[in-house]
Design a protein around this motif. Structure first.
Motif, PDB file in Angstrom:
ATOM      1  N   GLU A  59      38.426  46.228  38.184  1.00 10.38           N
ATOM      2  CA  GLU A  59      39.365  47.153  37.532  1.00 10.38           C
ATOM      3  C   GLU A  59      40.477  46.302  36.908  1.00 10.38           C
ATOM      4  OE1 GLU A  59      39.528  50.512  37.088  1.00 10.38           O
ATOM      5  OE2 GLU A  59      37.437  50.411  37.763  1.00 10.38           O
ATOM      6  N   PRO A  60      41.000  46.724  35.763  1.00 10.94           N
ATOM      7  CA  PRO A  60      42.090  45.936  35.172  1.00 10.94           C
ATOM      8  C   PRO A  60      43.327  45.909  36.067  1.00 10.94           C
ATOM      9  CG  PRO A  60      41.552  47.875  33.812  1.00 10.94           C
ATOM     10  CD  PRO A  60      40.584  47.854  34.933  1.00 10.94           C
ATOM     11  N   LYS A  61      43.975  44.731  36.153  1.00  5.35           N
ATOM     12  CA  LYS A  61      45.259  44.637  36.858  1.00  5.35           C
ATOM     13  C   LYS A  61      46.370  45.097  35.916  1.00  5.35           C
ATOM     14  CE  LYS A  61      44.251  40.207  38.444  1.00  5.35           C
ATOM     15  NZ  LYS A  61      44.557  38.887  38.840  1.00  5.35           N
ATOM     16  N   LYS A  62      47.582  45.171  36.425  1.00  2.00           N
ATOM     17  CA  LYS A  62      48.720  45.623  35.601  1.00  2.00           C
ATOM     18  C   LYS A  62      49.185  44.534  34.644  1.00  2.00           C
ATOM     19  CE  LYS A  62      49.718  49.855  36.515  1.00  2.00           C
ATOM     20  NZ  LYS A  62      48.428  50.102  35.909  1.00  2.00           N
ATOM     21  N   ARG A  63      48.952  43.259  35.028  1.00  2.00           N
ATOM     22  CA  ARG A  63      49.523  42.158  34.259  1.00  2.00           C
ATOM     23  C   ARG A  63      48.671  40.896  34.377  1.00  2.00           C
ATOM     24  NH1 ARG A  63      51.831  37.858  35.215  1.00  2.00           N
ATOM     25  NH2 ARG A  63      52.793  36.907  33.390  1.00  2.00           N
ATOM     26  N   TYR A  64      48.591  40.154  33.280  1.00  2.00           N
ATOM     27  CA  TYR A  64      47.915  38.845  33.283  1.00  2.00           C
ATOM     28  C   TYR A  64      48.782  37.837  32.533  1.00  2.00           C
ATOM     29  CZ  TYR A  64      43.679  41.405  34.633  1.00  2.00           C
ATOM     30  OH  TYR A  64      42.774  42.188  35.286  1.00  2.00           O
ATOM     31  N   ASP A  65      48.592  36.560  32.808  1.00  2.00           N
ATOM     32  CA  ASP A  65      49.279  35.541  32.007  1.00  2.00           C
ATOM     33  C   ASP A  65      48.737  35.573  30.579  1.00  2.00           C
ATOM     34  OD1 ASP A  65      50.634  34.819  34.250  1.00  2.00           O
ATOM     35  OD2 ASP A  65      49.403  33.037  34.685  1.00  2.00           O
ATOM     36  N   VAL A  66      47.415  35.635  30.495  1.00  2.00           N
ATOM     37  CA  VAL A  66      46.774  35.618  29.182  1.00  2.00           C
ATOM     38  C   VAL A  66      45.745  36.742  29.102  1.00  2.00           C
ATOM     39  CG1 VAL A  66      45.300  34.301  27.605  1.00  2.00           C
ATOM     40  CG2 VAL A  66      47.040  33.103  28.950  1.00  2.00           C
ATOM     41  N   ILE A  67      45.772  37.471  27.984  1.00  2.00           N
ATOM     42  CA  ILE A  67      44.704  38.435  27.706  1.00  2.00           C
ATOM     43  C   ILE A  67      43.963  37.966  26.461  1.00  2.00           C
ATOM     44  CG2 ILE A  67      44.201  40.775  26.867  1.00  2.00           C
ATOM     45  CD1 ILE A  67      46.347  41.848  28.667  1.00  2.00           C
ATOM     46  N   ILE A  68      42.653  37.961  26.563  1.00  2.00           N
ATOM     47  CA  ILE A  68      41.812  37.685  25.400  1.00  2.00           C
ATOM     48  C   ILE A  68      41.146  39.004  25.013  1.00  2.00           C
ATOM     49  CG2 ILE A  68      39.819  36.393  24.526  1.00  2.00           C
ATOM     50  CD1 ILE A  68      42.063  34.515  25.260  1.00  2.00           C
ATOM     51  N   ILE A  69      41.257  39.402  23.741  1.00  2.00           N
ATOM     52  CA  ILE A  69      40.546  40.596  23.270  1.00  2.00           C
ATOM     53  C   ILE A  69      39.214  40.141  22.685  1.00  2.00           C
ATOM     54  CG2 ILE A  69      40.674  42.701  21.903  1.00  2.00           C
ATOM     55  CD1 ILE A  69      43.641  42.208  21.492  1.00  2.00           C
ATOM     56  N   GLY A  70      38.116  40.652  23.236  1.00  2.00           N
ATOM     57  CA  GLY A  70      36.793  40.334  22.710  1.00  2.00           C
ATOM     58  C   GLY A  70      36.023  39.393  23.621  1.00  2.00           C
ATOM     59  N   ALA A  71      34.979  39.928  24.276  1.00  3.13           N
ATOM     60  CA  ALA A  71      34.136  39.080  25.127  1.00  3.13           C
ATOM     61  C   ALA A  71      32.880  38.678  24.378  1.00  3.13           C
ATOM     62  CB  ALA A  71      33.801  39.792  26.438  1.00  3.13           C
ATOM     63  N   GLY A  72      33.080  38.101  23.195  1.00  5.39           N
ATOM     64  CA  GLY A  72      31.989  37.407  22.514  1.00  5.39           C
ATOM     65  C   GLY A  72      32.038  35.951  22.961  1.00  5.39           C
ATOM     66  N   GLY A  73      31.197  35.130  22.370  1.00 12.30           N
ATOM     67  CA  GLY A  73      31.164  33.724  22.744  1.00 12.30           C
ATOM     68  C   GLY A  73      32.521  33.043  22.600  1.00 12.30           C
ATOM     69  N   HIS A  74      33.212  33.303  21.479  1.00 16.56           N
ATOM     70  CA  HIS A  74      34.479  32.615  21.237  1.00 16.56           C
ATOM     71  C   HIS A  74      35.560  33.037  22.227  1.00 16.56           C
ATOM     72  CE1 HIS A  74      33.603  30.537  17.355  1.00 16.56           C
ATOM     73  NE2 HIS A  74      32.625  31.411  17.359  1.00 16.56           N
ATOM     74  N   GLY A  75      35.622  34.333  22.545  1.00 18.87           N
ATOM     75  CA  GLY A  75      36.615  34.815  23.497  1.00 18.87           C
ATOM     76  C   GLY A  75      36.356  34.259  24.885  1.00 18.87           C
ATOM     77  N   LEU A  76      35.096  34.298  25.307  1.00 16.33           N
ATOM     78  CA  LEU A  76      34.746  33.813  26.643  1.00 16.33           C
ATOM     79  C   LEU A  76      34.941  32.302  26.748  1.00 16.33           C
ATOM     80  CD1 LEU A  76      31.584  36.044  27.118  1.00 16.33           C
ATOM     81  CD2 LEU A  76      33.661  36.178  28.506  1.00 16.33           C
ATOM     82  N   ALA A  77      34.573  31.566  25.688  1.00 20.80           N
ATOM     83  CA  ALA A  77      34.749  30.113  25.711  1.00 20.80           C
ATOM     84  C   ALA A  77      36.236  29.750  25.752  1.00 20.80           C
ATOM     85  CB  ALA A  77      34.077  29.472  24.495  1.00 20.80           C
ATOM     86  N   THR A  78      37.066  30.534  25.056  1.00 19.50           N
ATOM     87  CA  THR A  78      38.513  30.306  25.099  1.00 19.50           C
ATOM     88  C   THR A  78      39.021  30.460  26.531  1.00 19.50           C
ATOM     89  OG1 THR A  78      38.754  31.129  22.837  1.00 19.50           O
ATOM     90  CG2 THR A  78      40.747  31.079  24.196  1.00 19.50           C
ATOM     91  N   ALA A  79      38.609  31.554  27.178  1.00 20.00           N
ATOM     92  CA  ALA A  79      39.025  31.789  28.568  1.00 20.00           C
ATOM     93  C   ALA A  79      38.534  30.651  29.468  1.00 20.00           C
ATOM     94  CB  ALA A  79      38.475  33.126  29.053  1.00 20.00           C
ATOM     95  N   TYR A  80      37.287  30.250  29.274  1.00 21.30           N
ATOM     96  CA  TYR A  80      36.700  29.190  30.107  1.00 21.30           C
ATOM     97  C   TYR A  80      37.509  27.897  30.010  1.00 21.30           C
ATOM     98  CZ  TYR A  80      33.367  25.566  31.568  1.00 21.30           C
ATOM     99  OH  TYR A  80      32.772  24.485  32.173  1.00 21.30           O
ATOM    100  N   PHE A  81      37.854  27.491  28.783  1.00 23.53           N
ATOM    101  CA  PHE A  81      38.589  26.225  28.643  1.00 23.53           C
ATOM    102  C   PHE A  81      40.067  26.365  29.013  1.00 23.53           C
ATOM    103  CE2 PHE A  81      34.836  25.110  25.991  1.00 23.53           C
ATOM    104  CZ  PHE A  81      34.450  23.985  26.708  1.00 23.53           C
ATOM    105  N   LEU A  82      40.623  27.580  28.947  1.00 24.17           N
ATOM    106  CA  LEU A  82      41.978  27.776  29.480  1.00 24.17           C
ATOM    107  C   LEU A  82      41.969  27.435  30.968  1.00 24.17           C
ATOM    108  CD1 LEU A  82      43.232  31.121  27.856  1.00 24.17           C
ATOM    109  CD2 LEU A  82      44.348  28.884  27.695  1.00 24.17           C
ATOM    110  N   GLY A  83      40.934  27.876  31.662  1.00 18.26           N
ATOM    111  CA  GLY A  83      40.824  27.592  33.087  1.00 18.26           C
ATOM    112  C   GLY A  83      40.441  26.150  33.354  1.00 18.26           C
ATOM    113  N   LYS A  84      39.414  25.688  32.667  1.00 18.01           N
ATOM    114  CA  LYS A  84      38.861  24.369  32.975  1.00 18.01           C
ATOM    115  C   LYS A  84      39.798  23.235  32.548  1.00 18.01           C
ATOM    116  CE  LYS A  84      34.855  21.470  32.694  1.00 18.01           C
ATOM    117  NZ  LYS A  84      33.944  20.839  31.740  1.00 18.01           N
ATOM    118  N   ASN A  85      40.375  23.330  31.345  1.00 23.61           N
ATOM    119  CA  ASN A  85      41.186  22.224  30.839  1.00 23.61           C
ATOM    120  C   ASN A  85      42.670  22.360  31.146  1.00 23.61           C
ATOM    121  OD1 ASN A  85      38.829  21.288  29.817  1.00 23.61           O
ATOM    122  ND2 ASN A  85      39.329  21.559  27.659  1.00 23.61           N
TER     123      ASN A  85
END
Ligand SMILES: Cc1cc2nc3c(=O)[nH]c(=O)nc-3n(C[C@H](O)[C@H](O)[C@H](O)COP(=O)(O)OP(=O)(O)OC[C@H]3O[C@@H](n4cnc5c(N)ncnc54)[C@H](O)[C@@H]3O)c2cc1C
Ligand SMILES: [Zn+2]
Lengths: 414, 109
Positions: free
Chosen positions: A28-54
């Motif tokens: 379920e969505p939380k009330k707040r996040y540091d970062v929100i990405i709109i769009g779970a296509g490859g580019h959105g998911l890869a952005t999230a992945y490298f925000l975490g990894k790098n």
């Protein structure tokens, strides 16, 4: 997360496969996040992945109005290459291509990257000059490509008719390290890795508004409630103008339909990707044996995910001339995606007039190949405020006349 | 297949005989304008998910330009009108309002 391995398969085989866990969560969505990405296509998911990894940023939500990978990422013909003309393009596409080489290992997910080689046919004098120029540019950029003569084309791809009556094959630009990958697996692999880092991928959650305060982003309105954030990444391809509008700015983008089709499966007959830009068609063979075919975009603005049939006819007509043996193939499926086209046919990875809002779009007909490189660069841009890979792709380049002109390379969709 | 009525020759025309010319009613800026105005004219586009005003060229027919109001979400055509029109005509705007209440386009609604 349960790691996938030959050992894990063997172990599960011995106990009725009861030990597999869900690949990604359904929170379920939380009330707040540091970062929100709109769009779970490859580019959105890869952005999230490298925000975490790098950058260790993991309080991240990826919001998707449909299902993850259901946009262009799950609709494309998966050609991966980096033989562009301009330096900024070569940098980001080559970074991306090299990340594809290790993606399956990095994600512990088989994305079936197949560097089988991509061949772009020259069928006019103009194209000969254009591709020789690209080969020289690529040599300077450290991207391995080569001009090849018709005899070598025939050797690499025997089913091709190189002396067709109207557009004989005069040579080609050969990138041996280009190829294809499994598109869904790229989205699924990133989704699984993001979920494992504690990020929330929220499907069936459409963003309907962007909230700001004194020029800073504060959050988004969605069909599942309001969610606050410090930073917002818009990574929605064909819907970029629509979502940018919610934050009150315009983009130099037009959304049009691009179609593709696949044939019935046949025995292996072509182990490379061939693109024929003059006649507007390209083709490869999937691991299942289907011939995967694509062509040009429709000419008019469109959000319907379906295109006009006469474009399919045009594409197939061109390919039949170059590959006579496919003339009697039956086509199985045909579909369309909405692609986001910019004036110089290059993407936009940029800050925006709204502080804290970043946009990644404009990949148009050719962004599957760019997914890992784009995610890498976009994450850096969002985390640090600048990235050497995105600098030239700023949305203000059009006003300054600093185009990254790839309109020749993108003469046909890819 | 899209079919548009060409107001120049009075025929219903299939899209294969037409060429799409992009957004209509752009205000042209030239020498003496600011960089921003020039950028807006050349590159910035409404690109709406919904009501779109656009130019079409009857390439394989009378060879003339005309304008159309169309929904990019459904491909429904609200009407076509001559290219010598600076704003979408009132009857077409009223028709759109009936079908898509709340639509906007720049300063129009
Ligand atoms: C037919 C076809 C063939 C192609 N062939 C190739 C090829 O061979 N090689 C290549 O490199 N590229 C190719 N492309 C281009 C490539 O598919 C795209 O550039 C790439 O997939 C874009 O990825 P993305 O993540 O930016 O967008 P998408 O995968 O489209 O993801 C964007 C997501 O945002 C979601 N979204 C939109 N609006 C909202 C909202 N308001 N709220 C929440 N979510 C929203 C959408 O549902 C979608 O899932 C092709 C494209 C098509 C259509
Ligand atoms: Zn006419």
């Amino acid at each position: 997360m349960k790691r996938y391995s030959a050992f894990a398969i063997a172990k599960e085989a011995l106990r009725q496969h009861v030990g597999w866990t869900r690949a990604w969560g359904n929170p379920e969505p939380k009330k707040r996040y540091d970062v929100i990405i709109i769009g779970a296509g490859g580019h959105g998911l890869a952005t999230a992945y490298f925000l975490g990894k790098n950058f260790g940023i993991t309080n991240v939500a990826v919001l998707e109005k449909g299902w993850l990978g259901g946009g262009n990422t799950g609709r494309n013909t998966t050609i991966i290459r980096s033989n562009y003309l301009q330096d900024p393009s070569a940098a980001i596409y080559e970074k991306s291509r090299s990340l594809y080489e290790t993606m399956s290992q990095d994600l512990n997910y088989n994305v079936m990257f197949s560097p089988r080689g991509v061949l772009m046919l020259a069928q006019t004098q103009h194209e000969i000059r254009g591709y020789k120029r690209t080969a020289h540019a690529n040599a300077l950029q450290g991207v391995e490509t080569r001009w090849i003569e018709p005899a070598e084309v025939k050797e690499i791809c025997p089913i091709m008719n190189i002396d067709g009556p109207r557009y004989p094959v005069l040579g080609g630009l050969w990138q041996a390290r280009g190829g294809t990958a499994r598109h869904d697996a790229v989205a699924w692999g990133y989704a699984r890795a993001c979920s494992d880092m504690g990020m929330d991928i929220i499907q069936q959650c459409e963003v309907t508004g962007v909230t700001t305060s004194a020029g800073n982003v504060t959050g988004v309105n969605t069909t599942r409630g309001d969610i606050a954030c410090d930073k917002l990444g818009m990574v929605v391809a064909g819907h970029a103008s629509h979502v940018a509008n919610m934050a009150g700015f315009q983009l130099p983008i037009e959304s049009v339909a691009l179609q593709a089709l696949v044939s019935e499966p046949i025995k292996p007959c072509m182990d490379i990707v061939v693109m024929a830009n003059t006649v507007h068609g390209y083709m490869s063979q999937s691991d299942k044996g289907e011939m995967v075919i694509g062509g040009g975009t429709d000419g008019y603005n469109n959000y319907t995910q379906r295109g006009s049939f006469h474009h399919i006819e045009e594409t197939v007509r061109a390919l039949v001339e170059t590959f006579p043996m496919i003339a009697r193939l039956k086509m199985l499926r045909q579909w369309g995606g909405i692609v986001d086209v910019t004036g110089d046919r290059s993407p936009i990875l940029s800050k925006t007039p709204v502080e804290g809002v970043f946009v990644n779009c404009g990949w148009g007909t050719g962004g599957f190949k760019a997914i890992p490189g784009s995610g890498w660069a976009m994450a850096e841009l969002m985390a640090k405020g600048h990235s050497p890979l995105t600098e030239e792709f700023d949305m203000n380049r059009f006003g300054r006349g600093k185009f990254i002109d790839e309109s020749v390379a993108a003469g046909v969709a890819h | 297949m899209l079919t548009l009525y060409c107001p120049c020759c009075g025929e219903d025309v299939d899209e294969t005989d037409l060429h799409a010319g992009g957004e209509a009613h752009l205000k042209r800026f030239g020498p003496g304008s600011s960089d921003e105005e020039f950028e807006g004219y050349l590159f910035m586009r409404e690109n709406p998910k919904g009501v779109h005003f656009e130019r079409w060229h009857h390439t394989y027919g009378c060879g003339k330009w005309f304008l159309a109001a169309r929904c990019t979400q459904t491909l429904e055509v609200f009407g076509t009108y001559p290219a010598q029109t600076l704003e979408p005509p009132k009857d077409i705007r009223d028709k759109i309002t009936k079908k898509r209440p709340g639509w906007t386009w720049g300063a129009l609604s």
